[in-house]
Write a protein that holds these residues in place. Structure first.
Motif, PDB file in Angstrom:
ATOM      1  N   UNK A  98      -8.009 -44.405  19.349  1.00 53.37           N
ATOM      2  CA  UNK A  98      -7.293 -43.147  19.118  1.00 53.37           C
ATOM      3  C   UNK A  98      -8.152 -42.217  18.262  1.00 53.37           C
ATOM      4  N   UNK A  99      -7.916 -40.921  18.390  1.00 52.49           N
ATOM      5  CA  UNK A  99      -8.678 -39.945  17.590  1.00 52.49           C
ATOM      6  C   UNK A  99      -8.491 -40.236  16.109  1.00 52.49           C
ATOM      7  N   UNK A 100      -7.262 -40.578  15.702  1.00 57.09           N
ATOM      8  CA  UNK A 100      -6.985 -40.843  14.281  1.00 57.09           C
ATOM      9  C   UNK A 100      -7.826 -42.004  13.770  1.00 57.09           C
ATOM     10  N   UNK A 101      -7.824 -43.098  14.525  1.00 59.67           N
ATOM     11  CA  UNK A 101      -8.585 -44.278  14.089  1.00 59.67           C
ATOM     12  C   UNK A 101     -10.073 -43.948  14.011  1.00 59.67           C
ATOM     13  N   UNK A 102     -10.558 -43.192  14.971  1.00 61.91           N
ATOM     14  CA  UNK A 102     -11.986 -42.864  14.987  1.00 61.91           C
ATOM     15  C   UNK A 102     -12.351 -41.940  13.829  1.00 61.91           C
ATOM     16  N   UNK A 103     -11.462 -40.998  13.522  1.00 62.33           N
ATOM     17  CA  UNK A 103     -11.724 -40.078  12.410  1.00 62.33           C
ATOM     18  C   UNK A 103     -11.781 -40.833  11.086  1.00 62.33           C
ATOM     19  N   UNK A 104     -10.857 -41.757  10.887  1.00 59.92           N
ATOM     20  CA  UNK A 104     -10.835 -42.531   9.640  1.00 59.92           C
ATOM     21  C   UNK A 104     -12.114 -43.371   9.503  1.00 59.92           C
ATOM     22  N   UNK A 105     -12.544 -43.974  10.605  1.00 64.43           N
ATOM     23  CA  UNK A 105     -13.773 -44.776  10.555  1.00 64.43           C
ATOM     24  C   UNK A 105     -14.983 -43.923  10.177  1.00 64.43           C
ATOM     25  N   UNK A 106     -15.134 -42.780  10.835  1.00 64.06           N
ATOM     26  CA  UNK A 106     -16.262 -41.896  10.558  1.00 64.06           C
ATOM     27  C   UNK A 106     -16.231 -41.371   9.124  1.00 64.06           C
ATOM     28  N   UNK A 107     -15.022 -41.052   8.682  1.00 61.33           N
ATOM     29  CA  UNK A 107     -14.839 -40.536   7.331  1.00 61.33           C
ATOM     30  C   UNK A 107     -15.310 -41.571   6.306  1.00 61.33           C
ATOM     31  N   UNK A 108     -14.861 -42.803   6.475  1.00 59.25           N
ATOM     32  CA  UNK A 108     -15.270 -43.866   5.559  1.00 59.25           C
ATOM     33  C   UNK A 108     -16.777 -44.115   5.607  1.00 59.25           C
ATOM     34  N   UNK A 109     -17.328 -44.012   6.812  1.00 53.67           N
ATOM     35  CA  UNK A 109     -18.761 -44.196   6.991  1.00 53.67           C
ATOM     36  C   UNK A 109     -19.539 -43.122   6.210  1.00 53.67           C
ATOM     37  N   UNK A 110     -19.074 -41.879   6.319  1.00 51.52           N
ATOM     38  CA  UNK A 110     -19.730 -40.782   5.599  1.00 51.52           C
ATOM     39  C   UNK A 110     -19.629 -40.992   4.094  1.00 51.52           C
ATOM     40  N   UNK A 111     -18.432 -41.387   3.630  1.00 55.71           N
ATOM     41  CA  UNK A 111     -18.244 -41.640   2.197  1.00 55.71           C
ATOM     42  C   UNK A 111     -19.217 -42.703   1.717  1.00 55.71           C
ATOM     43  N   UNK A 112     -19.343 -43.763   2.499  1.00 55.60           N
ATOM     44  CA  UNK A 112     -20.212 -44.869   2.080  1.00 55.60           C
ATOM     45  C   UNK A 112     -21.671 -44.436   2.062  1.00 55.60           C
ATOM     46  N   UNK A 113     -21.984 -43.370   2.792  1.00 57.47           N
ATOM     47  CA  UNK A 113     -23.365 -42.856   2.784  1.00 57.47           C
ATOM     48  C   UNK A 113     -23.540 -41.786   1.725  1.00 57.47           C
ATOM     49  N   UNK A 114     -22.478 -41.556   0.930  1.00 56.70           N
ATOM     50  CA  UNK A 114     -22.607 -40.592  -0.161  1.00 56.70           C
ATOM     51  C   UNK A 114     -22.310 -39.160   0.259  1.00 56.70           C
TER      52      UNK A 114
END
Ligand code: C5P
Length: 223
Positions: free
Chosen positions: A148-164
């Motif tokens: 789902x778009x929601x699940x994908x957005x949350x994953x990408x968001x967390x990925x970006x956060x983890x990259x600073x």
């Protein structure tokens, strides 16, 4: 051992790269992240102030572009005209730019040539949008990952956060994903679509391990 190729396609945030990396380790074959190539092209355009949607200018820009892939340990490094740009291609600006340059046929032809060359010389698991439909139509195995778009957005968001990368909201990430979904699915040349012979996996409610296990059910003969 015979050479094999595994195609993993799907929209942004469906888990392709995470899964492909694990599969490549398990099968001891090369992992190729094809999105990084379009990202490197976009980075060049942005740096040279070329409009990433301008076909004529983009075609010219890729005429003499030099994109090279190297693998050190588990990480794919990407070189643009001799410079290691691996750490510069994950920004939201480059994501949008990559989706734009990916609509230009001259750009795709150039990247696909490189991708096919790599698959000719190595067993690979390749992730992208058009691997099963266009780049490697005869791939040994093809998977199409969705969520789902929601699940994908949350994953990408967390990925970006983890990259600073923190100056971006979840809503921004969702918009970026929706823009790219539309762009990638609606372009004329090699759009994002599931190959008829691809196995579709909806990863919305699955853990990484569950997705890997599903894929390995099909790939276990190649270990
Ligand atoms: O996979 P990633 O998000 O890094 O890809 C960035 C962009 O590159 C995608 O949104 C898509 O437009 C483009 N792309 C493509 N074909 C591929 C891989 C990526 O068009 N095989």
């Amino acid at each position: 051992k015979a050479r094999i190729s595994i195609a993993i396609d799907g929209p942004a945030g469906a888990g392709k790269s995470t899964i492909a990396k694990i599969i490549s380790k398990t099968l001891n074959i090369l992992y190729l992240d094809t999105g990084a190539m379009y990202r490197a092209v976009a980075l060049k355009a942005i740096r040279e102030s070329v409009d990433t949607l301008n076909r004529e200018q983009m075609s010219k820009l890729v005429e003499n572009i030099d994109i090279k892939i190297a693998h050190s340990e588990d990480i794919q490094r990407i070189f643009l005209d001799g410079e290691d740009v691996t750490d510069f291609i994950r920004t939201p600006e480059v994501s949008i730019g990559a989706s734009n340059v990916a609509t230009v046929p001259a750009v795709r032809l150039k990247m696909v040539e490189l991708q096919r060359e790599i698959a000719k010389k190595n067993s690979v698991v390749m992730d992208g949008r058009d691997i099963g439909t266009y780049v490697l139509p005869d791939a040994t195995l093809k998977f199409f990952l969705t969520a789902s778009v929601e699940a994908r957005a949350i994953r990408r968001y967390n990925e970006l956060l983890s990259k600073g990368i923190t100056q971006i909201t979840l809503e921004d990430v969702k918009k970026d994903i929706e823009y790219r979904d539309k762009n990638d699915s609606n372009r004329e040349f090699a759009p994002l679509s599931k190959a008829p012979d691809a196995i579709e996996i909806d990863t919305t409610d699955l853990t990484i391990e569950q997705v890997v296990n599903k894929i390995m059910e099909y790939a276990k003969d190649y270990v």
